[in-house]
Design a protein around this motif. Structure first.
Motif, PDB file in Angstrom:
ATOM      1  N   ARG A   1       0.828  -1.202   0.000  1.00 26.32           N
ATOM      2  CA  ARG A   1       0.000   0.000   0.000  1.00 26.32           C
ATOM      3  C   ARG A   1       0.867   1.259   0.000  1.00 26.32           C
ATOM      4  O   ARG A   1       0.588   2.221  -0.727  1.00 26.32           O
ATOM      5  N   ASP A   2       1.928   1.264   0.806  1.00 31.92           N
ATOM      6  CA  ASP A   2       2.819   2.417   0.874  1.00 31.92           C
ATOM      7  C   ASP A   2       3.552   2.623  -0.446  1.00 31.92           C
ATOM      8  O   ASP A   2       3.709   3.750  -0.918  1.00 31.92           O
ATOM      9  N   LEU A   3       4.007   1.529  -1.025  1.00 36.04           N
ATOM     10  CA  LEU A   3       4.745   1.605  -2.278  1.00 36.04           C
ATOM     11  C   LEU A   3       3.879   2.208  -3.382  1.00 36.04           C
ATOM     12  O   LEU A   3       4.331   3.050  -4.163  1.00 36.04           O
TER      13      LEU A   3
ATOM     14  N   LEU B   1       5.564  -5.755   2.651  1.00 36.82           N
ATOM     15  CA  LEU B   1       4.467  -6.537   3.192  1.00 36.82           C
ATOM     16  C   LEU B   1       3.259  -6.420   2.264  1.00 36.82           C
ATOM     17  O   LEU B   1       2.965  -5.336   1.758  1.00 36.82           O
ATOM     18  N   PRO B   2       2.565  -7.496   2.010  1.00 35.62           N
ATOM     19  CA  PRO B   2       1.460  -7.455   1.039  1.00 35.62           C
ATOM     20  C   PRO B   2       0.250  -6.695   1.566  1.00 35.62           C
ATOM     21  O   PRO B   2      -0.038  -6.696   2.764  1.00 35.62           O
ATOM     22  N   GLY B   3      -0.462  -6.044   0.635  1.00 32.74           N
ATOM     23  CA  GLY B   3      -1.749  -5.456   0.969  1.00 32.74           C
ATOM     24  C   GLY B   3      -1.681  -4.192   1.793  1.00 32.74           C
ATOM     25  O   GLY B   3      -0.717  -3.435   1.762  1.00 32.74           O
TER      26      GLY B   3
END
Length: 399
Positions: free
Chosen positions: A339-341, A389-391
């Motif tokens: 999400r941050d990416l 981290l995913p999501g």
């Protein structure tokens, strides 16, 4: 707009292209490093010469001194911003001595010297990273991506993301603030008063989007430091200001200002730590030591909000009540999520004034998970994967 016939750029246009401040461009110009044309009191730049100078300067003139080799008396320059709530971790680190404590574990007392620098905005810290005047810098999301873009036209500067600091969701943390007599939505309410914000910042980027979405095209936008933006609102000398925390909560607490709904500003507001890759690789032990201090500061603000509020208030001048309220509304999480990416990449796709060749690179965001992972392991925290981290954010894993 520049003179199209002669392909000249104004001083402001050159500042926008280079992503630097007026003070920096004047310093480069007066040192006869930057080619320019002066006609009376006006300063102009030939567009082709400007681009050629950037490339030549990057190739034959180091923009940063050689990385410090390990050895006695190493100096570490840390740039931070006491006037940005989502970047308050360094205030805790500095006042409680967390970094110095971690450095003492690496060697005898006196082997390391830490120089702290309180900067007015993130782009100034990006400039300091480029010049070598800062080794670790705490900056917002827009300066972060502008730094990444500049790293693609200045080969000797290799910006590296180390960890996140404070995060807020869905436009919280940055908001348009208007005097309480205005709704802020009708152009007639500006009454010719200026809109204030910090230039080349996360706030100015969001202000541009807000003005476009609300079809407000003629209101004058003036760039000031955030403390001046705050004063302009509470004294009624400004029609509006795009502010980041703590100033928008502080202005609201005075009863003289009203934040405009923030969901229109889009996306999360992120802040984090950056360094130059060359320096970080030569000083890995120092980087890991700082990240350990960074993680400790996050834990302190989450678990000791009253004590942290006292420390931050004393260091920043912000009222304790405002600090205490903000600490609970900011997500203190150093880890990188998918999400941050995505938030950062969206910002990177639309950087004001930077040459188009800086956008769309195969490596738009350079991050260094091993350093953060080493710090996490040393503090016996749950292991992070090497990839983001995913999501979306998880409430179960805060670092």
């Amino acid at each position: 707009m520049g003179d199209d016939r002669f392909d000249l750029l104004s001083l402001q246009e050159a500042m926008d292209i280079l992503g630097i401040s007026r003070a920096t461009i004047d310093r480069w110009r007066k040192a006869k490093q930057l080619p320019h044309i002066k006609i009376g009191k006006e300063v102009w730049f030939d567009k082709q010469q400007l681009h050629a100078w950037v490339r030549l300067h990057a190739q034959i003139r180091p923009v940063a001194p050689p990385s410090q080799a390990p050895g006695p008396g190493r100096t570490i320059r840390v740039g931070y911003q006491s006037g940005a709530a989502l970047l308050w971790s360094p205030l805790i680190i500095r006042k409680l001595g967390f970094f110095e404590e971690e450095l003492r574990k690496l060697g005898p007392s006196g082997e390391y010297r830490v120089l702290w620098y309180n900067a007015p905005n993130g782009m100034e810290l990006v400039e300091d990273l480029i010049s070598g005047q800062a080794h670790i810098a705490s900056i917002g999301d827009y300066p972060m991506m502008a730094g990444m873009a500049l790293g693609r036209i200045l080969p000797r500067f290799q910006p590296l993301f180390l960890a996140f600091d404070g995060k807020t969701t869905d436009g919280e943390g940055i908001s348009l603030v208007v005097p309480n007599r205005h709704s802020g939505r009708r152009q007639t309410e500006w009454q010719g008063l200026p809109i204030l914000t910090v230039g080349h910042s996360s706030a100015s980027r969001r202000l541009r989007d807000w003005l476009k979405a609300n079809e407000i095209g003629s209101a004058p936008v003036i760039h000031r430091n955030m403390s001046d933006c705050y004063k302009g609102i509470v004294t009624g000398q400004a029609g509006a200001s795009m502010m980041w925390e703590p100033y928008l909560s502080w202005a609201k607490a005075t009863g003289r200002a009203v934040p405009v709904a923030s969901e229109e500003f889009g996306g999360d507001y992120l802040t984090g730590l950056m360094a130059d890759r060359g320096w970080a690789e030569d000083n890995e032990d120092i980087v890991v030591a700082y990240l350990k201090a960074h993680l400790r500061a996050h834990a302190y603000m989450r678990h000791e909000p009253s004590r942290a509020s006292e420390t931050i208030s004393a260091a920043s001048g912000v009222p304790i009540a405002v600090v205490f309220d903000l600490l609970s509304r900011i997500r203190w999480d150093a880890s990188l999520y998918g999400r941050d990416l995505q938030t950062l990449l969206r910002l990177g796709d639309d950087l004001d004034g930077l040459p188009r060749e800086t956008v769309g690179s195969e490596e738009p965001f350079r991050y260094a998970p091993p350093y953060l992972q080493q710090a996490i392991t040393a503090l016996k925290l749950p292991t992070l994967p090497d990839l983001p981290l995913p999501g979306a954010w998880s409430s179960e894993s805060l670092y």
